[in-house]
Design a protein around this motif. Sequence first.
Motif, short mmCIF file in Angstrom:
data_model
loop_
_atom_site.label_atom_id
_atom_site.label_comp_id
_atom_site.label_asym_id
_atom_site.label_seq_id
_atom_site.Cartn_x
_atom_site.Cartn_y
_atom_site.Cartn_z
N THR A 19 -23.87 -70.17 -12.17
CA THR A 19 -24.13 -71.26 -11.07
C THR A 19 -23.07 -72.30 -11.21
OG1 THR A 19 -25.32 -72.37 -12.88
CG2 THR A 19 -26.62 -71.09 -11.19
N GLU A 20 -21.88 -71.97 -10.93
CA GLU A 20 -20.53 -72.72 -11.00
C GLU A 20 -19.71 -72.67 -9.83
OE1 GLU A 20 -17.90 -71.65 -14.13
OE2 GLU A 20 -19.27 -72.27 -15.75
N PRO A 21 -18.98 -73.69 -9.20
CA PRO A 21 -18.73 -73.60 -7.90
C PRO A 21 -17.77 -72.52 -7.69
CG PRO A 21 -18.77 -75.89 -8.85
CD PRO A 21 -19.03 -74.85 -9.92
N VAL A 22 -17.66 -71.75 -6.70
CA VAL A 22 -16.62 -70.88 -6.57
C VAL A 22 -15.37 -71.49 -6.15
CG1 VAL A 22 -18.24 -68.99 -5.61
CG2 VAL A 22 -17.22 -70.89 -4.04
N ASP A 23 -14.34 -70.72 -6.23
CA ASP A 23 -12.97 -71.19 -5.96
C ASP A 23 -12.48 -71.05 -4.54
OD1 ASP A 23 -12.45 -71.74 -8.46
OD2 ASP A 23 -11.82 -69.69 -9.18
N ASN A 24 -11.94 -71.90 -3.97
CA ASN A 24 -11.55 -71.90 -2.68
C ASN A 24 -12.36 -71.52 -1.75
OD1 ASN A 24 -8.63 -72.32 -3.50
ND2 ASN A 24 -8.54 -70.32 -4.07
N PRO A 25 -13.59 -72.30 -1.36
CA PRO A 25 -14.69 -71.75 -0.83
C PRO A 25 -14.37 -71.71 0.84
CG PRO A 25 -14.93 -74.20 -1.57
CD PRO A 25 -13.65 -73.49 -2.19
N THR A 26 -13.52 -72.48 1.43
CA THR A 26 -13.26 -72.47 2.76
C THR A 26 -12.20 -71.01 2.97
OG1 THR A 26 -13.15 -74.73 2.86
CG2 THR A 26 -12.02 -73.38 4.73
N VAL A 27 -11.54 -70.85 2.31
CA VAL A 27 -10.89 -69.60 2.38
C VAL A 27 -11.81 -68.23 2.19
CG1 VAL A 27 -9.04 -67.86 1.27
CG2 VAL A 27 -8.74 -70.62 1.47
N LYS A 28 -12.80 -68.31 1.10
CA LYS A 28 -13.76 -67.14 1.36
C LYS A 28 -14.51 -67.03 2.62
CE LYS A 28 -13.89 -66.42 -3.79
NZ LYS A 28 -15.00 -66.29 -4.79
N GLN A 29 -14.87 -68.04 2.80
CA GLN A 29 -15.65 -68.31 4.21
C GLN A 29 -15.20 -67.81 5.24
OE1 GLN A 29 -17.07 -72.48 4.06
NE2 GLN A 29 -18.08 -72.13 2.13
N LYS B 277 -12.53 -65.86 5.34
CA LYS B 277 -12.24 -64.31 5.08
C LYS B 277 -13.37 -63.57 5.57
CE LYS B 277 -9.53 -62.84 1.85
NZ LYS B 277 -9.00 -62.65 0.50
N TYR B 278 -14.32 -63.98 5.00
CA TYR B 278 -15.85 -63.16 5.10
C TYR B 278 -16.21 -63.12 6.56
CZ TYR B 278 -20.86 -62.20 4.74
OH TYR B 278 -21.93 -61.48 4.75
N TRP B 279 -16.08 -64.00 7.34
CA TRP B 279 -16.57 -64.13 8.81
C TRP B 279 -15.40 -63.41 9.75
CZ3 TRP B 279 -21.28 -63.91 9.79
CH2 TRP B 279 -22.35 -64.34 8.81
N LYS B 280 -14.08 -63.41 9.18
CA LYS B 280 -13.20 -62.64 10.16
C LYS B 280 -13.35 -61.07 10.18
CE LYS B 280 -9.01 -65.64 10.30
NZ LYS B 280 -7.47 -65.69 9.86
N LYS B 281 -13.79 -60.67 9.09
CA LYS B 281 -14.28 -59.26 9.18
C LYS B 281 -15.55 -58.80 9.93
CE LYS B 281 -16.34 -59.14 4.39
NZ LYS B 281 -16.10 -58.67 3.16
N MET B 282 -16.60 -59.81 10.12
CA MET B 282 -17.70 -59.61 10.82
C MET B 282 -17.41 -59.20 12.28
SD MET B 282 -20.03 -59.18 8.62
CE MET B 282 -20.45 -59.59 6.77
N PRO B 283 -17.90 -58.17 12.82
CA PRO B 283 -18.26 -57.88 14.41
C PRO B 283 -18.91 -58.85 15.08
CG PRO B 283 -19.51 -56.48 13.27
CD PRO B 283 -18.94 -57.15 12.09
N ALA C 165 -18.88 -67.71 -0.25
CA ALA C 165 -19.03 -68.84 -1.00
C ALA C 165 -20.08 -70.02 -0.42
CB ALA C 165 -17.26 -69.77 -0.47
N SER C 166 -21.04 -69.39 -0.19
CA SER C 166 -22.45 -70.13 0.00
C SER C 166 -23.17 -70.46 -1.13
CB SER C 166 -23.12 -69.43 1.27
OG SER C 166 -23.52 -68.38 0.47
N GLN C 167 -24.21 -71.49 -0.95
CA GLN C 167 -24.96 -71.66 -2.09
C GLN C 167 -26.43 -71.88 -1.77
OE1 GLN C 167 -24.41 -75.37 -4.26
NE2 GLN C 167 -23.39 -76.30 -2.47
N THR C 168 -27.27 -71.25 -2.09
CA THR C 168 -28.70 -71.42 -2.09
C THR C 168 -29.43 -72.52 -2.68
OG1 THR C 168 -28.65 -69.15 -1.19
CG2 THR C 168 -30.84 -70.04 -1.54
#
Length: 238
Positions: free
Chosen positions: A15-25, A27-33, A191-194
């Motif tokens: 439960t620690e902050p992820v690195d570069n959250p904006t970059v991860k987000q 990249k994640y959505w760019k690969k989604m159709p 890079a989301s958090q619930t």
Amino acid sequence: MATGKRKKDTESQETEPVDNPTVKQTKYWKKMPSTVDGMLGGLGSLDPIDCKGSMTFINMIIPVETRKRFRVLDVGAGIGRVTKHVLIPAGFGSVDLLDSSERFLQDAKTFVGSSALKNTYCTTMDKFSFEAAPWDLIWVQWVAIYLPDKEFVTFFKKAADALSNDPHAYVVLKENTLSDNSSPVPDEDDASQTRSDEHLRRLWEEAGLEVCEWQRQEGMPREIFPVLMYALKKKKSP
């Protein structure tokens, strides 16, 4: 743009902050159709269940006869899945879309295919100005998990300020939640958090909002985090 998340995807992570959250987000959505399955992270089969629960909640908080004149903002809209399958069928006469992906917003025009779709805004939640306010309903689904606490508070405060004076105007959050009051659980993939229900309510208290109604989404598989729906307004002055 996110979806209900499987508990096993995140429960074992630190439960620690992820690195570069904006970059991860990004990249994640760019690969989604640009499909319903893509908008739901490969869980397209949940769409009918999700939409049924959303419609039930809308019926609880907004009278049918008022919806035609309502102006709605769909936040984190993606290709307009919620707009096409929930908001327009519910009878809302005007829907705007907010998303950070220009590709999704362009595809939404074809996917939604309705004159009820009006404006599209391509920016992130934390940079959205709300200058085109007011809206009668601001629907925020499976996207607030991408906001850190500080930005979460700021966004919801601005959203509540952007509501019309209609007595049935609300900011609605539909979101994954934890089943207990533990610390937020991050997802390394996007890079989301619930957060827990208690954590969300604490943030809204800080933002000066109150929960007017809430409901749990029924019918989700057991491996999915609990999904709760909240209808929110600014707290009334004493």
